[in-house]
Motif scaffolding. Structure first.
Motif, short mmCIF file in Angstrom:
data_model
loop_
_atom_site.label_atom_id
_atom_site.label_comp_id
_atom_site.label_asym_id
_atom_site.label_seq_id
_atom_site.Cartn_x
_atom_site.Cartn_y
_atom_site.Cartn_z
N VAL A 142 0.81 -1.22 0.00
CA VAL A 142 0.00 0.00 0.00
C VAL A 142 0.84 1.27 0.00
N ALA A 143 2.16 1.16 0.26
CA ALA A 143 2.96 2.38 0.35
C ALA A 143 4.29 2.31 -0.39
N SER A 144 5.06 1.24 -0.20
CA SER A 144 6.35 1.19 -0.89
C SER A 144 6.18 1.13 -2.40
N VAL A 145 5.17 0.40 -2.87
CA VAL A 145 4.91 0.33 -4.32
C VAL A 145 4.55 1.72 -4.84
N VAL A 146 3.77 2.47 -4.07
CA VAL A 146 3.44 3.84 -4.46
C VAL A 146 4.72 4.67 -4.53
N GLY A 147 5.62 4.46 -3.56
CA GLY A 147 6.89 5.18 -3.57
C GLY A 147 7.72 4.87 -4.80
N LEU A 148 7.73 3.62 -5.21
CA LEU A 148 8.49 3.23 -6.40
C LEU A 148 7.91 3.87 -7.66
N LEU A 149 6.58 3.90 -7.76
CA LEU A 149 5.93 4.54 -8.90
C LEU A 149 6.19 6.05 -8.89
N ALA A 150 6.13 6.63 -7.71
CA ALA A 150 6.37 8.07 -7.60
C ALA A 150 7.80 8.42 -7.99
N ALA A 151 8.75 7.57 -7.60
CA ALA A 151 10.15 7.81 -7.94
C ALA A 151 10.35 7.84 -9.45
N GLU A 152 9.60 7.00 -10.16
CA GLU A 152 9.67 7.00 -11.62
C GLU A 152 9.14 8.31 -12.19
N ILE A 153 8.06 8.81 -11.60
CA ILE A 153 7.47 10.06 -12.08
C ILE A 153 8.39 11.24 -11.79
N PHE A 154 8.97 11.28 -10.60
CA PHE A 154 9.84 12.39 -10.23
C PHE A 154 11.14 12.37 -11.05
N GLY A 155 11.59 11.17 -11.42
CA GLY A 155 12.80 11.02 -12.22
C GLY A 155 14.00 10.60 -11.40
N HIS A 156 14.79 9.67 -11.94
CA HIS A 156 16.02 9.24 -11.25
C HIS A 156 17.03 8.72 -12.26
N THR A 157 18.29 8.80 -11.89
CA THR A 157 19.37 8.33 -12.75
C THR A 157 20.12 7.16 -12.12
N ASP A 158 19.85 6.90 -10.85
CA ASP A 158 20.58 5.89 -10.08
C ASP A 158 19.57 4.92 -9.47
N ARG A 159 19.80 3.63 -9.67
CA ARG A 159 18.84 2.63 -9.17
C ARG A 159 18.78 2.58 -7.64
N ARG A 160 19.77 3.12 -6.97
CA ARG A 160 19.71 3.18 -5.50
C ARG A 160 18.54 4.04 -5.03
N THR A 161 18.09 4.93 -5.90
CA THR A 161 16.95 5.77 -5.57
C THR A 161 15.70 4.93 -5.34
N LEU A 162 15.61 3.79 -6.00
CA LEU A 162 14.44 2.92 -5.81
C LEU A 162 14.45 2.29 -4.42
N LYS A 163 15.64 2.00 -3.89
CA LYS A 163 15.72 1.49 -2.52
C LYS A 163 15.30 2.58 -1.54
N TYR A 164 15.73 3.81 -1.81
CA TYR A 164 15.29 4.97 -1.01
C TYR A 164 13.76 5.07 -1.04
N ALA A 165 13.17 4.96 -2.24
CA ALA A 165 11.72 5.11 -2.39
C ALA A 165 10.98 4.00 -1.65
N HIS A 166 11.52 2.78 -1.71
CA HIS A 166 10.91 1.65 -1.00
C HIS A 166 10.87 1.93 0.51
N ASP A 167 12.02 2.32 1.07
CA ASP A 167 12.10 2.52 2.52
C ASP A 167 11.31 3.74 2.96
N LEU A 168 11.28 4.77 2.11
CA LEU A 168 10.49 5.95 2.46
C LEU A 168 9.00 5.61 2.49
N GLY A 169 8.56 4.77 1.56
CA GLY A 169 7.17 4.32 1.58
C GLY A 169 6.85 3.57 2.86
N MET A 170 7.78 2.71 3.30
CA MET A 170 7.59 2.00 4.57
C MET A 170 7.45 2.99 5.72
N ALA A 171 8.32 4.00 5.74
CA ALA A 171 8.28 5.00 6.81
C ALA A 171 6.95 5.74 6.82
#
Length: 277
Positions: free
Chosen positions: A126-155
């Motif tokens: 309900v949250a980390s997946v949303v974070g991953l989708l949002a990270a794609e919309i915001f834009g990223h160049t480094d795949r580590r950003t997806l780990k950030y998005a996952h953990d931020l969704g958890m938080a």
């Protein structure tokens, strides 16, 4: 009303911290994240506003079929029409949108979680997946950003659970892991009957500490190269961490009240965080 207007109204009406986090985005990214957020609100409202579990399950099944229609190029709902408009520009996999519905279905199937591992699956959907989708919309160049998005969704989801303990209990739901209630000697009946105690305060401080750990872990994993693009997440994190501070300062009085920040305070935090980058 256009699909875009519908999504904008859906997002603004919620008063969510999520809404404040994307006020400063460029128009095309703001349209995409607003459509995604409106989708999340639609499926979440199915569970929260429908008292009959069978009816709610039927509505979620309709949303699954509507996602099939979206990716086949023939959406019917204003939200999926808005998503269709942004799909050519942003990679939003159908499988991840379906996982969000999977998370909502968990609310129809269970009202208790034995341990944090079980709760983590719910938070992921309900949250980390949303974070991953949002990270794609915001834009990223480094795949580590997806780990950030996952953990931020958890938080974020752990913060929601902490804030809404009393509100969820009035719906018969307890998201706090049962093994942790036992460890802190807090009976489920105390939560369902809104009985605050010193043990409950200690339990909630433990939950806050875990959420703060996920925020810290997320921030440590955000590559500097993607920090500017991911500012909406940083804005929301600043708002939610302020909310956690308020809850802790109030002695974790979440059984009989819902701690919140005023819209003006959220806007101030959002602007300040955005400017700092």
């Amino acid at each position: 009303m256009t699909p875009e207007d519908y999504c904008q109204q859906k997002a603004a009406a919620s008063g969510s911290s999520f809404y404040y986090s994307f006020l400063f985005l460029p128009p095309e990214r703001r349209r995409a994240i607003t459509a995604l957020y409106a989708f999340c609100r639609e499926v979440d409202d199915v569970v929260d506003e429908c008292s009959d579990a069978q009816v709610a399950a039927g509505k979620l099944a309709w949303w699954r079929a509507e996602l099939d229609a979206l990716y086949a190029g023939r959406p019917q709902h204003p939200v999926t029409k808005a998503l269709q408009a942004v799909l050519p520009q942003f990679a939003l996999p159908q499988e991840q949108l379906l996982e969000i519905i999977d998370g909502m279905e968990m609310d129809l199937q269970q009202t208790r979680y034995l341990d944090f591992k079980a709760l983590s699956l719910y938070c992921y959907r309900v949250a980390s997946v949303v974070g991953l989708l949002a990270a794609e919309i915001f834009g990223h160049t480094d795949r580590r950003t997806l780990k950030y998005a996952h953990d931020l969704g958890m938080a974020f989801q752990l913060t929601n659970i902490i804030r809404d303990v009393g509100e969820d209990a009035r719906r018969g739901r307890v998201y706090l892991p049962l093994d942790e209630l036992k460890r802190f000697e807090v009976p489920v009946a105390d939560i369902l009957n809104a009985r605050h105690s010193e043990n409950f305060r200690r339990l909630m401080e433990f939950q806050i500490e875990r959420a703060e750990g996920y925020y810290a872990q997320a921030m440590s994993q955000l590559p500097e190269a993607d920090r500017k693009a991911q500012r909406p997440g940083l804005v929301m994190a600043a708002i939610y961490r302020t909310l956690l501070d308020e809850i802790k300062r109030d002695g974790c009085q979440v059984l009989n009240q819902r701690t919140s920040l005023t819209p003006l305070r959220k806007l101030w935090i959002a602007w300040r965080t955005w400017i700092r980058g």
